[in-house]
Write a protein that holds these residues in place. Structure first.
Motif, mmCIF file in Angstrom:
data_model
loop_
_atom_site.group_PDB
_atom_site.id
_atom_site.type_symbol
_atom_site.label_atom_id
_atom_site.label_comp_id
_atom_site.label_asym_id
_atom_site.label_seq_id
_atom_site.Cartn_x
_atom_site.Cartn_y
_atom_site.Cartn_z
ATOM 1 N N TYR A 142 3.212 4.179 1.509
ATOM 2 C CA TYR A 142 4.039 5.383 1.624
ATOM 3 C C TYR A 142 4.519 5.573 3.057
ATOM 4 O O TYR A 142 3.748 5.481 4.016
ATOM 5 C CB TYR A 142 3.261 6.613 1.166
ATOM 6 C CG TYR A 142 4.078 7.885 1.211
ATOM 7 C CD1 TYR A 142 5.265 7.990 0.486
ATOM 8 C CD2 TYR A 142 3.679 8.968 1.977
ATOM 9 C CE1 TYR A 142 6.024 9.146 0.524
ATOM 10 C CE2 TYR A 142 4.435 10.130 2.022
ATOM 11 C CZ TYR A 142 5.606 10.210 1.293
ATOM 12 O OH TYR A 142 6.369 11.358 1.334
ATOM 13 N N ASP A 143 5.805 5.839 3.195
ATOM 14 C CA ASP A 143 6.457 6.058 4.486
ATOM 15 C C ASP A 143 6.471 4.801 5.344
ATOM 16 O O ASP A 143 6.578 4.880 6.570
ATOM 17 C CB ASP A 143 5.794 7.219 5.233
ATOM 18 C CG ASP A 143 6.733 7.864 6.263
ATOM 19 O OD1 ASP A 143 7.954 7.816 6.043
ATOM 20 O OD2 ASP A 143 6.232 8.402 7.271
ATOM 21 N N LYS A 144 6.369 3.627 4.709
ATOM 22 C CA LYS A 144 6.463 2.363 5.430
ATOM 23 C C LYS A 144 7.631 1.569 4.851
ATOM 24 O O LYS A 144 7.837 1.518 3.640
ATOM 25 C CB LYS A 144 5.178 1.548 5.299
ATOM 26 C CG LYS A 144 3.958 2.172 5.961
ATOM 27 C CD LYS A 144 2.731 1.281 5.812
ATOM 28 C CE LYS A 144 1.508 1.871 6.512
ATOM 29 N NZ LYS A 144 1.039 3.095 5.848
ATOM 30 N N SER A 145 8.374 0.929 5.717
ATOM 31 C CA SER A 145 9.502 0.109 5.289
ATOM 32 C C SER A 145 9.779 -0.926 6.364
ATOM 33 O O SER A 145 9.144 -0.936 7.426
ATOM 34 C CB SER A 145 10.746 0.978 5.042
ATOM 35 O OG SER A 145 11.128 1.654 6.225
ATOM 36 N N GLY A 146 10.725 -1.826 6.083
ATOM 37 C CA GLY A 146 11.144 -2.805 7.067
ATOM 38 C C GLY A 146 10.005 -3.664 7.589
ATOM 39 O O GLY A 146 9.098 -4.052 6.860
ATOM 40 N N GLN A 147 10.046 -3.956 8.887
ATOM 41 C CA GLN A 147 9.055 -4.841 9.494
ATOM 42 C C GLN A 147 7.653 -4.254 9.413
ATOM 43 O O GLN A 147 6.672 -4.998 9.274
ATOM 44 C CB GLN A 147 9.424 -5.137 10.947
ATOM 45 C CG GLN A 147 8.601 -6.259 11.567
ATOM 46 C CD GLN A 147 8.756 -7.573 10.831
ATOM 47 O OE1 GLN A 147 9.873 -8.040 10.587
ATOM 48 N NE2 GLN A 147 7.635 -8.200 10.464
ATOM 49 N N LYS A 148 7.542 -2.941 9.486
ATOM 50 C CA LYS A 148 6.220 -2.304 9.399
ATOM 51 C C LYS A 148 5.554 -2.619 8.063
ATOM 52 O O LYS A 148 4.356 -2.942 8.010
ATOM 53 C CB LYS A 148 6.368 -0.793 9.583
ATOM 54 C CG LYS A 148 5.051 -0.033 9.654
ATOM 55 C CD LYS A 148 5.298 1.443 9.920
ATOM 56 C CE LYS A 148 3.993 2.222 10.017
ATOM 57 N NZ LYS A 148 4.236 3.674 10.262
ATOM 58 N N LEU A 149 6.309 -2.564 6.974
ATOM 59 C CA LEU A 149 5.758 -2.898 5.670
ATOM 60 C C LEU A 149 5.580 -4.404 5.524
ATOM 61 O O LEU A 149 4.594 -4.870 4.923
ATOM 62 C CB LEU A 149 6.666 -2.356 4.562
ATOM 63 C CG LEU A 149 6.200 -2.556 3.122
ATOM 64 C CD1 LEU A 149 4.790 -2.000 2.907
ATOM 65 C CD2 LEU A 149 7.178 -1.895 2.145
ATOM 66 N N ALA A 150 6.498 -5.190 6.090
ATOM 67 C CA ALA A 150 6.342 -6.649 6.080
ATOM 68 C C ALA A 150 5.038 -7.057 6.748
ATOM 69 O O ALA A 150 4.339 -7.966 6.284
ATOM 70 C CB ALA A 150 7.532 -7.308 6.766
ATOM 71 N N ASP A 151 4.679 -6.368 7.838
ATOM 72 C CA ASP A 151 3.425 -6.668 8.534
ATOM 73 C C ASP A 151 2.209 -6.351 7.668
ATOM 74 O O ASP A 151 1.182 -7.038 7.749
ATOM 75 C CB ASP A 151 3.356 -5.884 9.841
ATOM 76 C CG ASP A 151 4.362 -6.362 10.885
ATOM 77 O OD1 ASP A 151 4.897 -7.476 10.729
ATOM 78 O OD2 ASP A 151 4.626 -5.610 11.846
ATOM 79 N N VAL A 152 2.313 -5.309 6.829
ATOM 80 C CA VAL A 152 1.226 -4.987 5.904
ATOM 81 C C VAL A 152 1.044 -6.129 4.905
ATOM 82 O O VAL A 152 -0.087 -6.557 4.622
ATOM 83 C CB VAL A 152 1.513 -3.661 5.167
ATOM 84 C CG1 VAL A 152 0.479 -3.414 4.066
ATOM 85 C CG2 VAL A 152 1.509 -2.493 6.147
#
Length: 438
Positions: A142-152
């Motif tokens: 939740y509230d994550k997208s782009g590179q931040k979510l890719a890193d997850v």
């Protein structure tokens, strides 16, 4: 060969999904056959015309994945994006089933808004944790997208992201944008995406309402689709990949349902209903949601904190005149009944509110978006206390400032709907290319 306890549990969880699926056949529409798009494979909706009559219910994408022995996941480390709606036909959660099956290497779970177990209210999530039932790491998307979510995804050590969540058919219901964000992040991280399809509970006969304008994009609408899109999540994934992620499409596989048709409402599917979020308790809630959720952009209660959220709307000081004015519009398929309620949380908590309850008597004729617009117009006319939220949240919900400015200018329902007609027609033409079902 000895079958382990883990394998037995996985087999038990998939019972009912593996049997009686039959062979796969062609896509449900000519558009679907034309438009798989870059990086996409699609398991077709085989036998859609006959499956409902013979088997009595719809088979979900997960069931068809299980029937195929999870071949689409073979040799991959898998992470699942899901919530309480990700269940089998016999109401077991797919995470429990996949974890118990030695044919699947499930290593992570990803929770959307409201969380993997669905305990958080709107605008919240459960955070990172470890699932007590399986021991799997649970990550918060939740509230994550782009590179931040890719890193997850990279940190989770997965190869493939599986998405299986029940949608409700409205642009501002955030799970479809979790799907979109996961697709974009998976492309950045070099992962593939498998979308397991489920019914649109309000049917898929047509799209309705205004199309988002990009300056108004947010997590309740990332891209220009209609407010009531009339698509399933697998169809939306195909559209996202072909229209909005074309610069960097993800490796996408969609696993279609069998037995679902566009005119079907959820009660006709034979599937168990699990509330996809705390304030969508029933399929009837979903039917009204695309219209009455617009009241989140006003100072009226949209029924949160009652047993019938989104089926009732109101505020202190409203009386029978609102229901009378709404009924006078003659909107097809719905009656508006004078009602009173006291929310236990959210707006007007603990206060007696007057308002209307929607009674949908003809689901096929009912247009929730026009009903919502009609209620906004009549509420403004009959209640002097009517007001928009100061942050103009209504513009995010409708996708532009046009609805708000037209309602303030005294426009009627036909004038407001006429304003979005051209954009809706353009979207409908694009949408047709990505449909999977007749």
């Amino acid at each position: 060969m000895t079958v382990s306890r883990r394998g037995v549990l996985g087999l038990a969880g998939a019972i009912g999904s593996a049997g009686a699926l039959g062979a796969t056949g062609p896509h449900g529409s000519a558009g679907a056959a034309r438009s798989a798009g870059a990086g996409e494979a699609s398991t077709p909706a085989g036998g859609a015309a006959g499956s409902t009559a013979s088997a009595g219910r719809v088979r979900t994408g997960f069931e068809r994945l299980a029937a195929d022995g999870y071949a689409a996941l073979a040799g991959q480390k898998v992470g699942v994006v899901t919530n309480p709606t990700g269940i089998t036909a016999n109401a077991r959660h797919l995470v429990d089933v996949l974890h118990a099956d030695e044919r699947v290497d499930l290593v992570a779970v990803f929770g959307p808004e409201h969380g993997f177990r669905g305990t958080a209210q709107a605008g919240g999530s459960e955070g990172a944790s470890r699932d007590p039932a399986t021991g799997l790491a649970v990550y918060d998307t939740y509230d994550k997208s782009g590179q931040k979510l890719a890193d997850v995804f990279t940190a989770a050590g997965i190869d493939t992201v599986v998405f299986d969540i029940q949608d409700v058919g409205a642009r501002f219901y955030t799970y479809i944008w979790t799907l979109y964000d996961c697709m974009r992040a998976a492309a950045l991280a070099g992962k593939t995406v498998v979308v397991l399809d489920r019914p649109n509970p309000v049917g898929g006969r047509r799209a309705a309402g205004p199309v988002l304008e990009r300056p108004y994009a947010s997590f309740v609408g990332r891209e220009p689709i209609a407010l009531a899109h009339g698509m399933t999540v697998a169809e939306l994934a195909r559209l996202f990949n072909g229209e909005f992620l074309a610069d960097r499409p993800v490796g996408l596989r969609t696993v279609a349902m069998s037995g679902w048709r566009r005119e079907s409402f959820f009660g006709e599917t034979g599937l168990p209903w699990v509330p996809p979020s705390p304030n969508v308790p029933t399929p009837d809630t979903a039917l009204a949601y695309a219209g009455t959720c617009l009241f989140e952009g006003t100072n009226l209660s949209e029924g949160r904190g009652t047993t019938t959220p989104f089926e009732v709307v109101g505020a202190e000081g409203i009386d029978r005149r609102w229901a009378e004015a709404a009924n006078a519009l003659g909107l097809p398929g719905v009656w508006f009944r004078e009602t009173y309620f006291t929310p236990t949380f959210s707006k007007h908590v603990g206060k007696v509110c007057g308002g209307v309850r929607l009674i949908v008597h003809d689901r096929a004729a009912f247009d929730p978006v026009r009903a919502g617009i009609g209620l906004l117009i009549t509420a403004r006319r009959v209640w002097s206390g009517f007001g928009w939220r100061a942050d103009h949240w209504i513009d995010r919900l409708t996708g532009s400032d046009r609805v708000r400015t037209l309602v303030d200018a005294g426009a009627d329902v036909d004038e407001v709907a006429g304003d979005w007609a051209a954009g809706l027609a353009r979207f409908a033409a694009v949408r047709e290319e990505y449909l999977l079902y007749p």
